[in-house]
Design an enzyme around this catalytic site. Structure first.
Site, PDB file in Angstrom:
ATOM      1  N   HIS A 168      -5.138  -3.081  -2.974  1.00  0.00           N
ATOM      2  CA  HIS A 168      -4.751  -2.013  -4.070  1.00  0.00           C
ATOM      3  C   HIS A 168      -4.788  -2.982  -5.513  1.00  0.00           C
ATOM      4  CE1 HIS A 168      -4.151   0.980  -1.237  1.00  0.00           C
ATOM      5  NE2 HIS A 168      -3.502   0.016  -0.345  1.00  0.00           N
ATOM      6  N   SER A 205       0.847  -1.165  -0.039  1.00  0.00           N
ATOM      7  CA  SER A 205       0.100  -0.102  -0.125  1.00  0.00           C
ATOM      8  C   SER A 205       0.801   1.267  -0.118  1.00  0.00           C
ATOM      9  CB  SER A 205      -0.920  -0.026   1.142  1.00  0.00           C
ATOM     10  OG  SER A 205      -0.312  -0.171   2.431  1.00  0.00           O
ATOM     11  N   LYS A 246     -11.639   0.957  -2.491  1.00  0.00           N
ATOM     12  CA  LYS A 246     -10.591   1.706  -3.253  1.00  0.00           C
ATOM     13  C   LYS A 246     -11.194   1.531  -4.754  1.00  0.00           C
ATOM     14  CE  LYS A 246      -7.308   1.180   0.468  1.00  0.00           C
ATOM     15  NZ  LYS A 246      -6.921   0.354   1.172  1.00  0.00           N
TER      16      LYS A 246
END
Ligand SMILES: *Cc1c(COP(=O)(O)O)cnc(C)c1O
Length: 388
Positions: free
Chosen positions: A210, A182, A241
């Site tokens: 991610h 991250s 995200k």
């Protein structure tokens, strides 16, 4: 006599401030899109993880508001009590089908997915192998589990193997890693870790917060990109995200999901994610599949920004992902550079310990599909000026 609460805490805050480590929240005055207004000024926003721009997508917004109208604003309870609504089951089925796994289970955040799942799977007498740069949610899950935790050097499968030499002394063994790290934007060596897990009778758990939606031809994340689908026992992700919503999930076998329903405390003892969040993520998953060009845009933009920064002499790590770290080193220096960029119209938050190891403070830039080529150029000009 114990010092009064505020006095005691103020001493500690003052010490943080002195070390350049004080954190404060800054209000955004507009939605955090590619540009956002902060402190009365419009800035190019590289602070948000809205990689595909889906938090503002019309279909995603509509799905959220329709779900709130139909199902109400809150889930009103744990999934095991009153909080189990049709949108939850629908999203779980869609995530499982998208990822090619038997089943998926929603949590109210990715953080809660990690701190619920790890202690459910391993405990006293078990062993965890954990990458040195794993996300805090995984670290906390490891700590809560009471298993023996061994940290291996970042992205170093050989070191993980060495630390597994006495595997037989333990009952279960969990190998846990971020898919894309991250704060560094680089990828875990998933193929090697999958081999290691197989050889050593360990379960591989990948937190792909991610990677999901960004990596892999179909957007199935770092597990797809590394061609280890079917070899990861526990796939974890977030809805917050690339999917532009809120919530977390674990995907894997039907048995795994059934087990977590019974044993993951953050699933059992926390209110189910709201119908609006869940419906938004489901709509986002649809857009992710039908608009693959968003994925290409974000990776192209990130590659341009990364190359430009390196050309300017900035130090960046990372590989193919939307995350671009700009390594600075000293905490105060990272804060200074971040402020300077803000004055020049760029929002690039400083990241300091304990989010990153001591001495590796940095700016962390996240590119989204909605950043234009001009945004990237403007940002690079600001970084050039900051360099002086
Ligand atoms: C953001 C993040 C999480 C936490 O997810 P939330 O849904 O924001 O709680 C977990 N793991 C990693 C690697 C992350 O980057």
């Amino acid at each position: 006599m114990m010092a009064n609460l505020d006095e005691s805490l103020q001493t500690e805050l003052a010490a943080l401030a002195e070390r350049g480590r004080l954190r404060t929240t800054r209000p955004f005055e507009t939605p955090p899109g590619p540009r956002a207004q902060i402190g009365g000024r419009s800035l190019i926003n590289f602070g948000s993880n809205n990689y595909l721009g889906l938090a503002e997508h019309p279909a995603v917004r509509r799905a959220a508001s329709e779900a709130a109208e139909r199902w109400g604003t809150g889930s009103t309870g744990s999934r095991l009590l009153s909080g189990n609504l049709p949108p939850h089951a629908a999203l779980e089925a869609a995530l499982a089908s998208f990822l090619g796994e038997e089943a998926a289970l929603l949590f109210s955040s990715g953080y809660l997915a990690a701190v619920g799942t790890i202690p459910a799977l391993v405990g006293r007498g078990d062993l965890i192998l954990s990458d040195a740069l794993n996300h805090a949610s995984l670290i906390d899950g490891c700590r809560l589990s009471r298993a023996e935790v061994r940290v291996y050097r970042h992205a170093d499968a050989a070191h993980a193997a060495a630390r597994l030499a006495d595997r037989q002394a333990f009952r279960r063994c969990l190998l846990v890693t971020d898919g894309v790290f991250s704060m560094d934007g680089d990828a875990a060596p998933l193929a090697e870790l999958a081999d290691l897990a197989q050889q050593c009778d360990a379960w591989l758990m990948v937190d792909d917060a991610h990677g999901l939606g960004v990596l892999g031809r179909a957007g199935r994340g770092s597990v797809e990109a590394a061609e280890v689908e079917g070899r990861v026992a526990v796939r974890m992700g977030t809805l917050s995200k690339a999917l532009g919503s809120e919530g977390g999930f674990v995907a894997g076998s039907r048995t795994l999901v059934q087990f977590l329903i019974n044993r993951a405390r953050s699933f059992i003892f926390s209110t189910a994610p709201s119908p609006a969040s869940v419906a938004a993520a489901q709509a986002a998953l649809r857009v992710l599949r039908t608009e693959p060009e968003r994925r290409q845009r974000v990776l192209l933009g990130a590659a341009k920004l990364r190359a430009g920064l390196v050309h300017l002499g900035y130090q960046s790590t990372g590989g193919e992902s939307a995350i671009i770290p700009v390594l600075v080193g000293a905490d105060a220096e990272a804060v200074r550079l971040s402020r300077q960029l803000e004055e020049q119209g760029v929002w690039a938050p400083a990241i300091r310990p304990p989010s990153v190891p001591v001495g590796s403070a940095r700016l962390r830039l996240a590119v989204t599909a909605d950043h234009s080529a001009k945004d990237i150029e403007t940002a690079l000009r600001s970084f050039a000026e900051a360099r002086g």
